[in-house]
Design a protein around this motif. Sequence first.
Motif, short mmCIF file in Angstrom:
data_model
loop_
_atom_site.label_atom_id
_atom_site.label_comp_id
_atom_site.label_asym_id
_atom_site.label_seq_id
_atom_site.Cartn_x
_atom_site.Cartn_y
_atom_site.Cartn_z
N VAL A 174 0.86 -1.19 0.00
CA VAL A 174 0.00 0.00 0.00
C VAL A 174 0.90 1.24 0.00
CG1 VAL A 174 -1.76 1.20 1.36
CG2 VAL A 174 -1.66 -1.28 1.41
N PRO A 175 0.54 2.30 -0.75
CA PRO A 175 1.36 3.53 -0.71
C PRO A 175 1.45 4.06 0.72
CG PRO A 175 -0.28 3.67 -2.45
CD PRO A 175 -0.58 2.41 -1.70
N ASN A 176 2.65 4.44 1.15
CA ASN A 176 2.86 4.89 2.53
C ASN A 176 2.55 6.39 2.65
OD1 ASN A 176 3.57 4.78 5.18
ND2 ASN A 176 5.78 4.83 4.83
N ILE A 177 1.25 6.72 2.55
CA ILE A 177 0.83 8.13 2.60
C ILE A 177 -0.32 8.29 3.59
CG2 ILE A 177 1.56 8.80 0.26
CD1 ILE A 177 -1.32 8.08 -0.66
N PRO A 178 -0.53 9.52 4.10
CA PRO A 178 -1.63 9.71 5.06
C PRO A 178 -2.99 9.40 4.42
CG PRO A 178 -0.18 11.63 5.03
CD PRO A 178 0.23 10.76 3.88
N GLY A 179 -3.90 8.86 5.23
CA GLY A 179 -5.29 8.69 4.77
C GLY A 179 -5.61 7.33 4.17
N ILE A 180 -4.56 6.52 3.93
CA ILE A 180 -4.82 5.26 3.22
C ILE A 180 -5.58 4.27 4.11
CG2 ILE A 180 -2.65 4.02 3.69
CD1 ILE A 180 -3.97 4.39 0.17
N PHE A 203 -7.57 5.06 6.56
CA PHE A 203 -8.93 5.59 6.67
C PHE A 203 -9.78 5.16 5.47
CE2 PHE A 203 -11.52 9.20 5.04
CZ PHE A 203 -12.62 9.00 5.87
N LYS A 204 -9.24 5.35 4.27
CA LYS A 204 -10.01 5.01 3.06
C LYS A 204 -10.33 3.52 3.02
CE LYS A 204 -8.26 8.77 0.25
NZ LYS A 204 -7.09 9.14 -0.54
N MET A 205 -9.30 2.73 3.36
CA MET A 205 -9.46 1.28 3.30
C MET A 205 -10.53 0.79 4.28
SD MET A 205 -6.32 -1.29 3.62
CE MET A 205 -6.46 -2.38 4.98
N PHE A 206 -10.42 1.22 5.54
CA PHE A 206 -11.36 0.71 6.54
C PHE A 206 -12.75 1.32 6.38
CE2 PHE A 206 -7.27 -0.43 8.67
CZ PHE A 206 -7.47 -1.80 8.61
N SER A 207 -12.84 2.48 5.72
CA SER A 207 -14.17 3.05 5.44
C SER A 207 -14.97 2.12 4.54
CB SER A 207 -14.05 4.40 4.73
OG SER A 207 -13.32 5.29 5.49
N LYS A 208 -14.24 1.49 3.59
CA LYS A 208 -14.90 0.57 2.67
C LYS A 208 -15.57 -0.57 3.45
CE LYS A 208 -14.26 2.05 -1.42
NZ LYS A 208 -15.44 2.34 -2.21
N LEU A 209 -14.91 -0.99 4.53
CA LEU A 209 -15.43 -2.11 5.31
C LEU A 209 -16.55 -1.65 6.24
CD1 LEU A 209 -12.07 -3.91 6.12
CD2 LEU A 209 -13.69 -4.41 4.28
N SER A 210 -16.35 -0.48 6.87
CA SER A 210 -17.40 -0.04 7.79
C SER A 210 -18.67 0.28 7.02
CB SER A 210 -16.94 1.11 8.68
OG SER A 210 -16.34 2.11 7.93
N ALA A 211 -18.54 0.71 5.77
CA ALA A 211 -19.74 0.97 4.96
C ALA A 211 -20.56 -0.30 4.79
CB ALA A 211 -19.35 1.53 3.60
N LYS A 212 -19.88 -1.44 4.85
CA LYS A 212 -20.59 -2.71 4.72
C LYS A 212 -20.86 -3.35 6.08
CE LYS A 212 -19.36 -4.18 0.06
NZ LYS A 212 -20.57 -3.58 -0.46
N ASP A 213 -20.61 -2.60 7.14
CA ASP A 213 -20.87 -3.10 8.49
C ASP A 213 -20.00 -4.31 8.84
OD1 ASP A 213 -22.22 -2.22 10.60
OD2 ASP A 213 -24.12 -3.24 10.16
N ILE A 214 -18.79 -4.33 8.28
CA ILE A 214 -17.88 -5.44 8.58
C ILE A 214 -16.94 -5.00 9.70
CG2 ILE A 214 -16.02 -6.92 7.68
CD1 ILE A 214 -17.34 -6.60 4.90
N ASN A 215 -16.97 -5.73 10.81
CA ASN A 215 -16.12 -5.39 11.95
C ASN A 215 -14.70 -5.88 11.74
OD1 ASN A 215 -17.67 -3.97 13.77
ND2 ASN A 215 -18.63 -5.86 14.52
N VAL A 216 -13.74 -5.02 12.06
CA VAL A 216 -12.34 -5.40 11.95
C VAL A 216 -11.81 -5.60 13.36
CG1 VAL A 216 -10.08 -4.53 11.29
CG2 VAL A 216 -12.03 -4.17 9.79
#
Length: 401
Positions: free
Chosen positions: A268-274, A276-289
């Motif tokens: 994954v690119p080592n930059i700020p926000g990555i 956040f973006k990745m886990f947002s995809k999962l929380s949008a589907k109600d998937i618990n990490v």
Amino acid sequence: MSLIVQKFGGTSVRDAERVMNVARIVTDTFAKGNDVVVVVSAQGDTTDDLIAKADEINPNASKREKDMLLAAGEQISISLLAMAIEKLGYHATSLLGWQAGFETSSAHTSARIKRVSTERIRDALDKKNIVVVAGFQGISRRGDITTLGRGGSDTSAVAIAAAMHADLCQIYTDVEGVYTADPRKVESAQKLKEISYDEMLELATLGAQVLNNRSVEMAKKYNIELEVLSSLTNAPGTIVKEKTRMEKMLISGVAKDTDVARISVIGVPNIPGIAFKMFSKLSAKDINVDIILQSIGHDGKKDISFTVAKSRGKEAVAALEDYMVGHGAKEVLYDDEVAKISIVGAGMESHAGVATKMFEALYDAQINIQMISTSEIKVSVLIDINEADKAVKAIHRKFFD
Ligand code: ADP
Ligand code: ASP
Ligand code: MG
């Protein structure tokens, strides 16, 4: 006179003989002058069998229809138990979840109890009936039958105890209480006299199925003392309560959870926000990490690994794959041949080296740790599923033998 709630799980009402055994326990309690509300689960493997029947016809059936089917299991056991109680010469009234006043959310197959309106139970008790309530089920505001999720009858029992201010809530099962590890897997597991809500909640959440975690959460919230005990022996059980009088043991138990999958997003690119973006995809589907591990960046890239419930694993990968590769990641790896092994204990707060001792046990058994996570009263590790039982035994030996 006391009000006592007694809950019996599937193995405790497995067949006619066991149903009569339960009828004897509850009528004995009643004969001592108590009001008794009994909560029962479906007989033996009934719930699993009903799920298999549904899958045979339509594995993608709607959750509403699944609930309609699954709730039938408990209807069988409440009526049979009421008949058994009548046979012993006592009055009994069986009630389905909705009749007993269980109002739930509309989240079919994992509904939450919102309220228990206990007038009908109260009325039947006043008429000197033993009341037999179907666990695991309720009704939504729309009037649809709901179920509470696997193992949910424990929660039904605690909810009644809370709503009716019961004097005692007994969870009868097929082992003599809460042990330091699953007594069916670890021979030297020791029965605990007492355990705090917080420790029990961790153990239940981390895989010790003897109590459903929501039931412990609710017991803690309403300060309901629970007694976990066997329906087949007279041995004293385990008390679950706020503060235990026992000397704090270093750890109170070892638990295993095989309902986990590991996902690794590589490069994954080592930059700020990555993240956040990745886990947002999962929380949008109600998937618990659960456990999350991120590597140190090198050459502008990093790896992020995390765990999710096995049942949501494929969905999580699908949600991430194109998106993350589109955002510069190399690949998304998936492994569901993993298990999470945890130790739980309030004693950890005041003792250093508990985690080290666990890691040493795994090292002695030559078991590789893939991921680690800790909190105040628990340490969890992710390992190969094929080594799970060996790991539980090795860790248990290290702390208890
Ligand atoms: P019930 O049908 O009565 O609800 P469950 O099967 O849900 O019973 O839970 C009881 C089982 O939990 C036991 O048979 C035991 O194998 C398992 N178990 C796992 N961890 C523990 C533990 N730490 N202490 C006691 N039992 C445990
Ligand atoms: N019968 C339900 C199940 O098998 C509820 C329970 O046993 O608590 O999950
Ligand atoms: Mg259970």
